[in-house]
Design an enzyme around this catalytic site. Structure first.
Site, PDB file in Angstrom:
ATOM      1  N   LYS A 189      38.417 -43.389  30.445  1.00  0.00           N
ATOM      2  CA  LYS A 189      37.583 -42.285  29.727  1.00  0.00           C
ATOM      3  C   LYS A 189      38.357 -41.165  29.417  1.00  0.00           C
ATOM      4  CE  LYS A 189      35.126 -38.686  30.856  1.00  0.00           C
ATOM      5  NZ  LYS A 189      35.144 -38.053  29.599  1.00  0.00           N
ATOM      6  N   GLU A 265      44.112 -36.950  41.372  1.00  0.00           N
ATOM      7  CA  GLU A 265      44.919 -36.036  41.143  1.00  0.00           C
ATOM      8  C   GLU A 265      44.393 -34.747  40.790  1.00  0.00           C
ATOM      9  OE1 GLU A 265      48.256 -36.331  41.836  1.00  0.00           O
ATOM     10  OE2 GLU A 265      48.030 -38.601  42.244  1.00  0.00           O
ATOM     11  N   CYS A 300      48.799 -28.553  35.594  1.00  0.00           N
ATOM     12  CA  CYS A 300      48.222 -28.607  36.818  1.00  0.00           C
ATOM     13  C   CYS A 300      49.277 -28.055  37.924  1.00  0.00           C
ATOM     14  CB  CYS A 300      48.015 -30.073  37.288  1.00  0.00           C
ATOM     15  SG  CYS A 300      49.525 -31.335  37.026  1.00  0.00           S
ATOM     16  N   GLU A 399      42.358 -21.581  40.815  1.00  0.00           N
ATOM     17  CA  GLU A 399      43.277 -22.169  39.681  1.00  0.00           C
ATOM     18  C   GLU A 399      42.545 -21.721  38.323  1.00  0.00           C
ATOM     19  OE1 GLU A 399      42.686 -26.408  38.306  1.00  0.00           O
ATOM     20  OE2 GLU A 399      44.883 -26.487  38.305  1.00  0.00           O
TER      21      GLU A 399
HETATM   22  P1  NAD Z   1      37.646 -31.778  34.684  1.00  0.00           P
HETATM   23  O1  NAD Z   1      37.502 -32.202  35.923  1.00  0.00           O
HETATM   24  O2  NAD Z   1      36.790 -30.907  33.936  1.00  0.00           O
HETATM   25  O3  NAD Z   1      37.649 -33.089  33.672  1.00  0.00           O
HETATM   26  C1  NAD Z   1      38.310 -34.265  33.778  1.00  0.00           C
HETATM   27  C2  NAD Z   1      37.907 -35.639  33.508  1.00  0.00           C
HETATM   28  O4  NAD Z   1      36.700 -35.777  34.301  1.00  0.00           O
HETATM   29  C3  NAD Z   1      37.244 -35.402  31.972  1.00  0.00           C
HETATM   30  O5  NAD Z   1      37.444 -36.708  31.474  1.00  0.00           O
HETATM   31  C4  NAD Z   1      35.795 -35.251  32.454  1.00  0.00           C
HETATM   32  O6  NAD Z   1      35.071 -35.536  31.318  1.00  0.00           O
HETATM   33  C5  NAD Z   1      35.555 -36.007  33.452  1.00  0.00           C
HETATM   34  N1  NAD Z   1      34.193 -35.535  34.353  1.00  0.00           N
HETATM   35  C6  NAD Z   1      33.877 -34.345  34.320  1.00  0.00           C
HETATM   36  N2  NAD Z   1      32.392 -34.279  35.139  1.00  0.00           N
HETATM   37  C7  NAD Z   1      32.669 -35.513  35.556  1.00  0.00           C
HETATM   38  C8  NAD Z   1      31.766 -36.190  36.373  1.00  0.00           C
HETATM   39  N3  NAD Z   1      30.573 -35.655  36.819  1.00  0.00           N
HETATM   40  N4  NAD Z   1      31.706 -37.401  36.607  1.00  0.00           N
HETATM   41  C9  NAD Z   1      32.817 -38.180  36.225  1.00  0.00           C
HETATM   42  N5  NAD Z   1      33.582 -37.555  35.355  1.00  0.00           N
HETATM   43  C10 NAD Z   1      33.776 -36.214  35.033  1.00  0.00           C
HETATM   44  O7  NAD Z   1      39.162 -31.337  34.408  1.00  0.00           O
HETATM   45  P2  NAD Z   1      39.782 -30.955  33.086  1.00  0.00           P
HETATM   46  O8  NAD Z   1      39.203 -29.684  32.629  1.00  0.00           O
HETATM   47  O9  NAD Z   1      39.540 -31.622  31.874  1.00  0.00           O
HETATM   48  O10 NAD Z   1      41.242 -30.750  33.398  1.00  0.00           O
HETATM   49  C11 NAD Z   1      42.044 -29.582  34.121  1.00  0.00           C
HETATM   50  C12 NAD Z   1      42.237 -30.043  35.634  1.00  0.00           C
HETATM   51  O11 NAD Z   1      43.014 -31.179  35.699  1.00  0.00           O
HETATM   52  C13 NAD Z   1      42.727 -28.623  36.294  1.00  0.00           C
HETATM   53  O12 NAD Z   1      42.221 -28.532  37.486  1.00  0.00           O
HETATM   54  C14 NAD Z   1      44.098 -29.475  36.550  1.00  0.00           C
HETATM   55  O13 NAD Z   1      44.929 -28.940  37.527  1.00  0.00           O
HETATM   56  C15 NAD Z   1      43.850 -30.829  36.730  1.00  0.00           C
HETATM   57  N6  NAD Z   1      45.010 -31.507  36.586  1.00  0.00           N
HETATM   58  C16 NAD Z   1      45.615 -32.218  37.562  1.00  0.00           C
HETATM   59  C17 NAD Z   1      46.788 -32.873  37.720  1.00  0.00           C
HETATM   60  C18 NAD Z   1      47.290 -33.716  38.721  1.00  0.00           C
HETATM   61  O14 NAD Z   1      48.296 -34.511  38.555  1.00  0.00           O
HETATM   62  N7  NAD Z   1      47.080 -33.130  39.911  1.00  0.00           N
HETATM   63  C19 NAD Z   1      47.440 -33.086  36.224  1.00  0.00           C
HETATM   64  C20 NAD Z   1      46.830 -32.664  35.195  1.00  0.00           C
HETATM   65  C21 NAD Z   1      45.707 -31.957  35.130  1.00  0.00           C
END
Ligand code: NAD
Length: 499
Positions: A189, A265, A300, A399
């Protein structure tokens, strides 16, 4: 590398894949719903993409389960899976320009980065995972004479990979490559903000020889597709990269449904500590700038908290401001651009609200802030640096996920470590020093999954990537990634004596 006009022409001629990919073919969402994906550099709609929901999740899970149970992939010899995944890696490499362009159009990162970093890294991840899988042996436990105990790793079943938009293809590959190598069937997804490269990737998998149903892609929103996958009783694993808030929800969904494995992650607020005995202040300043301004700060592991030893504060800050000024927001299709727009209007507003809170809470705004001097439309924000920050401020605690750096100082090793560790997160940490002893002491003391000495973001396919505390659990990359996608099976064979 193509020039700006050539990239623009290629973008105009792209034929986009906009439908879900289930059981080896493209299909519209069952209810016909679509969502628009927007180019953040132009604010124009790129395409209307299938917006999947429960019925599509059901179809994909049934296809994935059927393919897993059939053994067409899960029971295949590891060396055969390796050959298919190496072909897949070759195809991704051959289509690098197209895939890089899709990510740049979708989420705004400079084309020089998507083609020069994200794509090679994605290809390498597939090759490394493929190459590893036929070299892993099981174990025989050191039991007594009366038994033989075998310990083996088996694929788990149906893996749902839920990924973010900041490195769309690369983050997907960190889940897909080890999950497929280990023999699972996968439903990917992608983020609703960057679905295009994943949808194109799906057909390349089929061309490479991945059997139908083994790799499916469901575009759509998190609260629809993502939630339905995480609550589904026939999904065995959620492999997630994204925010800490959603990571917490996924753990709840798993508890409410079938106790599926949940690998997270999540977010970060990584510190960087510049000790006075750092031997190359120029390098430390240049890296400190790129560690928060590259990819627009949407990284991240961005070291968004910088702690500078008091005695070198003045010369270091001068160098830092010079280096930060080298990041200039511009059109991401221009190969000379090193900073693109933020991913969307919502993210721009969010980051601006943090900048306002920094000012309100009394931090000193050294550069950046409100407007980027860019022509035309787009969600641009320039490099922004706050000095005189304090541990209680929102810009230090939360963050931001944008190009905003919070600087503070310290006058003892313990003060630096205490400030660095005063965070809910624990993803990465940088330490700049010429003392081997201080480097090791700091690495031991820092609450982080990864510590970089005299650098930032160091690592390769052989090293695990992930965090502690609210930055997540489990690890991407390296052989440790395979642990998430396989279960241990112990077989105890009782042996009789021979008379
Ligand atoms: P997000 O959590 O908003 O979304 C991530 C994914 O989860 C998307 O595909 C989104 O559609 C899905 N999602 C959202 N709500 C959901 C729910 N209720 N149930 C299931 N899936 C759901 O994050 P984002 O804005 O896409 O990305 C930014 C974040 O990602 C930052 O916090 C960043 O630090 C983190 N990140 C972490 C790493 C790591 O390796 N630790 C790497 C890259 C990004």
């Amino acid at each position: 590398m193509k020039n700006y006009n050539e990239w623009s022409q290629m973008a105009a001629a792209l034929s986009l894949k906009t439908q879900a990919y289930i059981d080896g073919g493209y299909c519209a969402a069952a209810d016909g719903a679509t969502l628009d994906t927007i180019n953040p550099a132009t604010e124009q709609v790129i395409a209307s993409v299938a917006s999947c929901s429960d019925a599509d999740v059901e179809l994909a899970v049934v296809a994935a389960r059927r393919s897993f149970a059939s053994g067409s992939w899960s029971h295949r010899a590891p060396a055969d899976r390796k050959r298919v995944l190496l072909r897949f890696a070759d195809l991704i490499e051959q289509h690098s320009e197209e895939l890089a362009l899709l990510d740049t159009l979708d989420m705004g990162k400079p084309i020089a980065d998507s083609l020069g970093f994200d794509l090679p890294s994605t290809v390498e991840t597939f090759r490394w995972s493929a190459e590893s899988i036929d070299k892993l042996y099981g174990e025989i436990a050191p039991t007594g004479d009366k038994a033989l105990a075998l310990i083996q790793r088996e694929p788990i079943g149906v893996v749902a990979a839920i990924v973010p938009w900041n490195y769309p293809l690369m983050m997907a590959s960190w889940k897909l490559a080890p999950a497929l190598a280990a023999g699972n069937s996968v439903i990917l997804k992608p983020s609703e903000k960057s679905p295009l490269s994943a949808l194109r990737l799906a057909e390349l998998a089929t061309v490479a020889g991945v059997p139908d149903g083994v790799f499916n892609v469901l575009p759509g929103y998190g609260h629809t597709v993502g939630k339905a996958l995480a609550l589904h009783p026939d999904v065995d694993v959620i492999a997630f990269t994204g925010s800490t808030a959603v990571a917490g929800q996924l753990m709840q969904y798993a508890g409410q449904s079938n106790m599926k494995r949940v690998w997270l992650e999540a977010g970060g607020k990584s510190p960087s500590i510049i000790f006075a005995d750092c031997k190359d202040l120029e390098a430390a300043a240049a890296t400190s700038a790129s560690a928060i301004f590259s990819n627009q700060g949407e990284v991240c592991i961005a070291t968004s908290r910088l702690y500078v030893e008091e005695s070198i504060r003045e010369p270091f800050m001068k160098l830092l401001l010079q280096e930060a000024a080298k990041f200039v927001p511009g059109d991401p299709l221009d190969p000379a651009t090193n900073m693109g727009p933020l991913v969307d209007r919502q993210q721009l507003d969010r980051v601006r609200a943090y900048v306002a809170s920094g000012v309100e809470e009394g931090a000193s705004l050294l550069m950046g802030g409100e407007t980027a001097s860019t022509p035309g439309n787009g969600y641009y924000l320039p490099p922004t640096i706050f000095d005189q920050t304090h541990e209680t401020m929102k810009i230090v605690r939360e963050e931001i996920f944008g190009p905003v750096l919070a600087v503070d100082s310290f006058s003892s090793w313990q003060e630096a470590i205490d400030k660095a560790n005063n965070s809910d997160f624990g993803l990465g940490a940088s330490v700049w020093t010429s003392s081997l002893n201080k480097a090791h002491r700091s690495s031991r003391a820092l609450e982080a999954g990864m510590v970089w000495v005299n650098g930032w973001a160091g690592g390769d396919s052989s090293t695990p990537f992930g965090g502690v505390k609210q930055s997540g659990n489990g690890r991407d990359k390296s052989l440790h990634a395979l642990e998430k996608f396989s279960e241990l099976k112990m077989t105890w064979i009782a042996l009789d004596g021979l008379d």
